[in-house]
Design a protein around this motif. Structure first.
Motif, mmCIF file in Angstrom:
data_model
loop_
_atom_site.group_PDB
_atom_site.id
_atom_site.type_symbol
_atom_site.label_atom_id
_atom_site.label_comp_id
_atom_site.label_asym_id
_atom_site.label_seq_id
_atom_site.Cartn_x
_atom_site.Cartn_y
_atom_site.Cartn_z
ATOM 1 N N UNK A 29 0.669 -1.168 -0.058
ATOM 2 C CA UNK A 29 0.042 -0.171 0.035
ATOM 3 C C UNK A 29 0.661 1.271 -0.038
ATOM 4 N N UNK A 30 0.204 2.363 0.013
ATOM 5 C CA UNK A 30 0.859 3.771 -0.213
ATOM 6 C C UNK A 30 0.413 4.572 1.137
ATOM 7 N N UNK A 31 1.362 5.406 1.699
ATOM 8 C CA UNK A 31 0.835 6.151 2.634
ATOM 9 C C UNK A 31 0.009 7.262 2.070
ATOM 10 N N UNK A 32 -1.208 7.304 2.572
ATOM 11 C CA UNK A 32 -2.331 8.543 2.132
ATOM 12 C C UNK A 32 -1.994 9.952 2.296
ATOM 13 N N UNK A 33 -2.636 10.762 1.872
ATOM 14 C CA UNK A 33 -2.424 12.182 1.877
ATOM 15 C C UNK A 33 -2.079 12.784 3.468
ATOM 16 N N UNK A 34 -2.749 12.049 4.318
ATOM 17 C CA UNK A 34 -2.592 12.877 5.545
ATOM 18 C C UNK A 34 -1.521 12.113 6.292
ATOM 19 N N UNK A 35 -0.676 11.122 5.760
ATOM 20 C CA UNK A 35 0.684 10.855 6.220
ATOM 21 C C UNK A 35 0.379 9.588 7.130
ATOM 22 N N UNK A 36 -0.577 9.083 7.538
ATOM 23 C CA UNK A 36 -0.849 8.007 8.345
ATOM 24 C C UNK A 36 -1.277 6.931 7.810
ATOM 25 N N UNK A 37 -0.684 5.693 8.031
ATOM 26 C CA UNK A 37 -1.229 4.459 7.482
ATOM 27 C C UNK A 37 -1.332 3.446 8.769
ATOM 28 N N UNK A 38 -2.605 2.877 8.929
ATOM 29 C CA UNK A 38 -2.951 2.173 9.869
ATOM 30 C C UNK A 38 -3.004 0.673 9.388
ATOM 31 N N UNK A 39 -2.357 -0.345 10.146
ATOM 32 C CA UNK A 39 -2.172 -1.751 9.894
ATOM 33 C C UNK A 39 -3.089 -2.175 11.068
ATOM 34 N N UNK A 40 -4.338 -2.903 10.644
ATOM 35 C CA UNK A 40 -5.265 -3.220 11.452
ATOM 36 C C UNK A 40 -5.264 -4.732 11.675
ATOM 37 N N UNK A 41 -5.598 -5.080 12.979
ATOM 38 C CA UNK A 41 -5.510 -6.690 13.050
ATOM 39 C C UNK A 41 -6.733 -7.231 12.507
ATOM 40 N N UNK A 42 -6.484 -8.574 11.861
ATOM 41 C CA UNK A 42 -7.491 -9.274 11.096
ATOM 42 C C UNK A 42 -8.431 -9.770 12.180
ATOM 43 N N UNK A 43 -9.850 -9.464 12.274
ATOM 44 C CA UNK A 43 -10.698 -10.280 13.091
ATOM 45 C C UNK A 43 -11.125 -11.568 12.413
ATOM 46 N N UNK A 44 -10.702 -11.630 11.330
ATOM 47 C CA UNK A 44 -11.365 -13.098 10.530
ATOM 48 C C UNK A 44 -11.902 -12.719 9.170
ATOM 49 N N UNK A 45 -11.488 -13.500 8.042
ATOM 50 C CA UNK A 45 -11.851 -13.256 6.808
ATOM 51 C C UNK A 45 -11.691 -11.881 6.280
ATOM 52 N N UNK A 46 -10.807 -11.237 6.721
ATOM 53 C CA UNK A 46 -10.360 -9.776 6.000
ATOM 54 C C UNK A 46 -10.935 -8.798 6.778
ATOM 55 N N UNK A 47 -11.647 -8.868 7.610
ATOM 56 C CA UNK A 47 -12.373 -7.731 8.384
ATOM 57 C C UNK A 47 -11.577 -7.320 9.726
ATOM 58 N N UNK A 84 -6.281 4.997 22.351
ATOM 59 C CA UNK A 84 -6.267 4.495 20.813
ATOM 60 C C UNK A 84 -6.923 5.589 19.779
ATOM 61 N N UNK A 85 -6.010 5.923 18.862
ATOM 62 C CA UNK A 85 -6.683 7.002 17.736
ATOM 63 C C UNK A 85 -6.001 6.491 16.446
ATOM 64 N N UNK A 86 -6.418 5.506 15.933
ATOM 65 C CA UNK A 86 -5.838 4.932 14.480
ATOM 66 C C UNK A 86 -6.310 5.883 13.566
ATOM 67 N N UNK A 87 -5.335 6.266 12.866
ATOM 68 C CA UNK A 87 -5.599 7.366 11.657
ATOM 69 C C UNK A 87 -5.867 8.741 11.914
ATOM 70 N N UNK A 88 -5.469 9.041 13.148
ATOM 71 C CA UNK A 88 -5.460 10.364 13.891
ATOM 72 C C UNK A 88 -4.084 10.733 14.752
ATOM 73 N N UNK A 89 -3.284 11.881 14.515
ATOM 74 C CA UNK A 89 -2.327 12.040 15.172
ATOM 75 C C UNK A 89 -2.792 12.339 16.953
ATOM 76 N N UNK A 90 -2.378 11.562 17.574
ATOM 77 C CA UNK A 90 -2.693 11.621 19.150
ATOM 78 C C UNK A 90 -2.362 13.122 19.541
ATOM 79 N N UNK A 91 -3.184 13.832 20.368
ATOM 80 C CA UNK A 91 -3.137 15.091 21.113
ATOM 81 C C UNK A 91 -2.096 14.906 22.137
ATOM 82 N N UNK A 92 -0.822 14.476 21.924
ATOM 83 C CA UNK A 92 0.231 14.239 23.184
ATOM 84 C C UNK A 92 0.815 15.748 23.068
#
Length: 206
Positions: free
Chosen positions: A78-96, A175-183
């Motif tokens: 895949x390619x880093x999107x325009x916002x610069x954040x790329x989320x690799x999410x765990x598979x719950x089964x069947x690609x979901x 957790x803030x997937x796809x959003x820059x955490x407000x740290x």
């Protein structure tokens, strides 16, 4: 050699150099590895990098704190999107997945600490994060280890800064997937930045 082949030969090293520069700016920005009531389909790893950067050929590796071995390797695509954040999410089964803003679904249920996760490219470590108490474990992160996140908490990079010290660079957040955490940045960093701005302003006035 015709003109087209010559142009390709001349451009190849330049393009390779640009790719290496872009990859140097690629970092692990957030890790969520311990969800309440089970991890399947809920945990994730987030990367931050230049928009348009192709991740093909890179991998996320889980390094076992007990013996330093690679217990899991996840090939990226895949390619880093325009916002610069790329989320690799765990598979719950069947690609979901249950993770919001997922860009890639894979088995990223990494172990709790003390362990490390590294971003790997053909023998080279692009970035690495170790978390937990490594007093009797093998550390494969950078600098000092980040804290071990409890159930429901993420390890988020502070202000997306990378000092090559996991303890200084990461904090516990929601957790803030796809959003820059407000740290918030540490006060010392703000003072240093404001000092630089003051120097720049003074130089411009001269």
């Amino acid at each position: 050699m015709d003109g087209r082949m010559l142009r390709r030969a001349l451009c190849a090293p330049v393009l390779l150099g640009l790719a290496n520069i872009a990859q140097a700016d690629l970092i692990i920005s957030e890790i969520y590895y311990d969800a309440p009531s089970g991890d399947a389909g809920k945990v994730f790893v987030e990367l931050h990098g230049p928009a348009g950067l192709d991740l093909t050929g890179l991998a996320l590796q889980g390094i076992n704190g007990a013996d330093g071995s690679v217990y899991r390797s996840v090939l990226l695509s895949g390619v880093i999107p325009a916002d610069g954040l790329f989320v690799i999410a765990d598979d719950a089964g069947g690609g979901t997945t249950l993770v919001a803003n997922a860009d890639l679904i894979a088995d990223v249920d990494f172990q709790n600490g003390p362990d490390s996760i590294r971003l790997w490219n053909d023998g080279l470590v692009v970035d690495a994060v170790g978390y937990g108490d490594f007093s009797t474990a093998i550390f494969a992160g950078e600098g000092q280890a980040a804290p071990d996140a409890g159930p429901g908490s993420s390890l988020s990079r502070i202000g997306l800064m990378d000092t090559d010290n996991n303890l200084a660079d990461f904090a516990l957040t929601a957790p803030t997937p796809g959003t820059v955490s407000a740290v918030p940045l540490p006060a010392a960093v703000w003072l240093f930045g404001s000092g630089l701005l003051g120097l720049v302003g003074a130089a411009r006035r001269r």
